[in-house]
Design a protein around this motif. Structure first.
Motif, PDB file in Angstrom:
ATOM      1  N   GLU A   1      39.029  12.213  32.873  1.00  0.00           N
ATOM      2  CA  GLU A   1      39.208  13.668  32.880  1.00  0.00           C
ATOM      3  C   GLU A   1      40.062  14.067  31.679  1.00  0.00           C
ATOM      4  OE1 GLU A   1      40.685  15.916  36.528  1.00  0.00           O
ATOM      5  OE2 GLU A   1      42.393  16.019  35.152  1.00  0.00           O
ATOM      6  N   LEU A   2      39.552  14.988  30.865  1.00  0.00           N
ATOM      7  CA  LEU A   2      40.279  15.517  29.713  1.00  0.00           C
ATOM      8  C   LEU A   2      40.436  17.022  29.886  1.00  0.00           C
ATOM      9  CD1 LEU A   2      38.430  13.616  26.830  1.00  0.00           C
ATOM     10  CD2 LEU A   2      40.680  13.071  27.788  1.00  0.00           C
ATOM     11  N   THR A   3      41.680  17.500  29.811  1.00  0.00           N
ATOM     12  CA  THR A   3      41.942  18.931  29.984  1.00  0.00           C
ATOM     13  C   THR A   3      42.753  19.440  28.788  1.00  0.00           C
ATOM     14  OG1 THR A   3      43.899  18.442  31.337  1.00  0.00           O
ATOM     15  CG2 THR A   3      41.814  18.812  32.494  1.00  0.00           C
ATOM     16  N   SER A  37      41.641  22.614  39.086  1.00  0.00           N
ATOM     17  CA  SER A  37      40.791  21.837  40.000  1.00  0.00           C
ATOM     18  C   SER A  37      41.074  20.341  39.923  1.00  0.00           C
ATOM     19  CB  SER A  37      39.312  22.113  39.703  1.00  0.00           C
ATOM     20  OG  SER A  37      38.978  23.450  39.971  1.00  0.00           O
ATOM     21  N   ALA A  38      42.184  19.958  39.313  1.00  0.00           N
ATOM     22  CA  ALA A  38      42.489  18.539  39.114  1.00  0.00           C
ATOM     23  C   ALA A  38      42.639  17.796  40.442  1.00  0.00           C
ATOM     24  CB  ALA A  38      43.761  18.382  38.282  1.00  0.00           C
ATOM     25  N   THR A  63      40.510   8.576  35.886  1.00  0.00           N
ATOM     26  CA  THR A  63      41.785   8.524  35.182  1.00  0.00           C
ATOM     27  C   THR A  63      41.938   9.791  34.360  1.00  0.00           C
ATOM     28  OG1 THR A  63      40.820   7.326  33.308  1.00  0.00           O
ATOM     29  CG2 THR A  63      41.794   6.015  35.067  1.00  0.00           C
ATOM     30  N   ARG A  64      43.181  10.093  34.000  1.00  0.00           N
ATOM     31  CA  ARG A  64      43.454  11.268  33.174  1.00  0.00           C
ATOM     32  C   ARG A  64      44.649  10.962  32.283  1.00  0.00           C
ATOM     33  NH1 ARG A  64      44.997  13.889  38.495  1.00  0.00           N
ATOM     34  NH2 ARG A  64      42.953  14.853  38.321  1.00  0.00           N
ATOM     35  N   LEU A  65      44.759  11.712  31.201  1.00  0.00           N
ATOM     36  CA  LEU A  65      45.877  11.537  30.288  1.00  0.00           C
ATOM     37  C   LEU A  65      47.111  12.238  30.830  1.00  0.00           C
ATOM     38  CD1 LEU A  65      44.195  12.103  26.797  1.00  0.00           C
ATOM     39  CD2 LEU A  65      44.569   9.951  28.019  1.00  0.00           C
ATOM     40  N   GLU A  66      48.266  11.751  30.411  1.00  0.00           N
ATOM     41  CA  GLU A  66      49.513  12.421  30.760  1.00  0.00           C
ATOM     42  C   GLU A  66      49.582  13.764  30.042  1.00  0.00           C
ATOM     43  OE1 GLU A  66      51.851  11.490  32.907  1.00  0.00           O
ATOM     44  OE2 GLU A  66      50.616   9.761  33.439  1.00  0.00           O
ATOM     45  N   VAL A 104      32.631  11.541  31.341  1.00  0.00           N
ATOM     46  CA  VAL A 104      33.820  12.243  30.865  1.00  0.00           C
ATOM     47  C   VAL A 104      33.736  13.693  31.325  1.00  0.00           C
ATOM     48  CG1 VAL A 104      35.194  12.938  28.874  1.00  0.00           C
ATOM     49  CG2 VAL A 104      33.950  10.763  28.825  1.00  0.00           C
ATOM     50  N   VAL A 105      34.781  14.154  31.992  1.00  0.00           N
ATOM     51  CA  VAL A 105      34.904  15.556  32.385  1.00  0.00           C
ATOM     52  C   VAL A 105      35.832  16.236  31.385  1.00  0.00           C
ATOM     53  CG1 VAL A 105      35.563  17.176  34.203  1.00  0.00           C
ATOM     54  CG2 VAL A 105      34.641  14.917  34.811  1.00  0.00           C
TER      55      VAL A 105
END
Length: 224
Positions: free
Chosen positions: A5-7, A27-28, A43-46, A65-66
């Motif tokens: 997940e990339l935001t 929506s995480a 997984t997601r980045l800090e 990849v989201v």
């Protein structure tokens, strides 16, 4: 599946080597919970700036990849969407060439510049959409309508290719449709659709089946 997940904030690379600046996404929690229930590793980045090497490492082995670009604060340049896409999309293609990308955009992109609620972030998302369609990765573009705070199960999710689609949608339904697109890439590939809710009393719909009934994105079909 292994999912990332990339935001990122809607802006281009910044001084110091960071190519994205990760921000919270509304929506995480719903996506993390739904992914775990469906047996996926998400997984997601800090939060905060991340250099290309950090993003590349996170992409290793990703099946999907989201990307949910964030616009708080609003972009400060007219090229923010294009700049972010130019920095991020080639990196994804190089590090995870077979990954299916699901872009969580916004329904106002379809309404155009005349909508009174359109903001710089809306047009930055539009530019990011264009860049994704023109790239080499497989993709699905989802445009959630207004976010509803109702609990899961209050409504049923539907997809619409009406560019003027409107309505409400819950975080849990956004997460469910995102995951369905990632689980069914052959069906969801090259499609753009709004997500909205209908009363839960209406007959249940299989979101995977709804993807099968959609038409290929016109811009994507022309490019391919």
């Amino acid at each position: 599946m292994r999912l990332l997940e990339l935001t990122p904030l809607l802006r281009g690379p910044q001084p110091g080597g960071a190519i994205i600046d990760t921000r919270p996404w509304n929506s995480a929690d719903a996506l993390r919970s739904a992914a775990a229930e469906r047996g996926h590793r998400l997984t997601r980045l800090e939060p905060g700036p991340a250099a290309a090497g950090t993003v590349t490492d996170a992409l290793a082995g990703a099946d999907g990849v989201v990307i949910a670009p964030q616009s708080t604060p609003q972009p400060d340049t007219a090229t923010a969407g294009r700049d972010l896409a130019a920095a991020l999309l080639p990196l994804i293609r190089a590090a995870a060439p077979t990954a299916h990308i699901v872009l969580v955009s916004h329904f106002l992109v379809g309404h155009g510049r005349n909508h009174p609620n359109g903001k710089p972030g809306t047009w930055a998302l539009r530019d990011f959409e264009h860049a994704l369609r023109a790239g080499a990765s497989d993709w699905t573009i989802l445009r959630p309508t207004w976010l509803s705070q109702d609990p899961p199960g209050s409504y049923a999710a539907r997809l619409s290719q009406d560019p003027l689609a409107d309505g409400l949608v819950t975080s849990s339904d956004i997460a469910a449709v995102v995951l369905t697109a990632l689980e069914s890439p052959q069906t969801a590939r090259g499609l753009t659709a709004a997500i909205h809710n209908v009363p839960a009393t209406q007959p249940a719909a299989d979101t995977g089946g709804l993807f099968a009934g959609l038409l290929p994105d016109a811009e994507f079909a022309g490019a391919r």
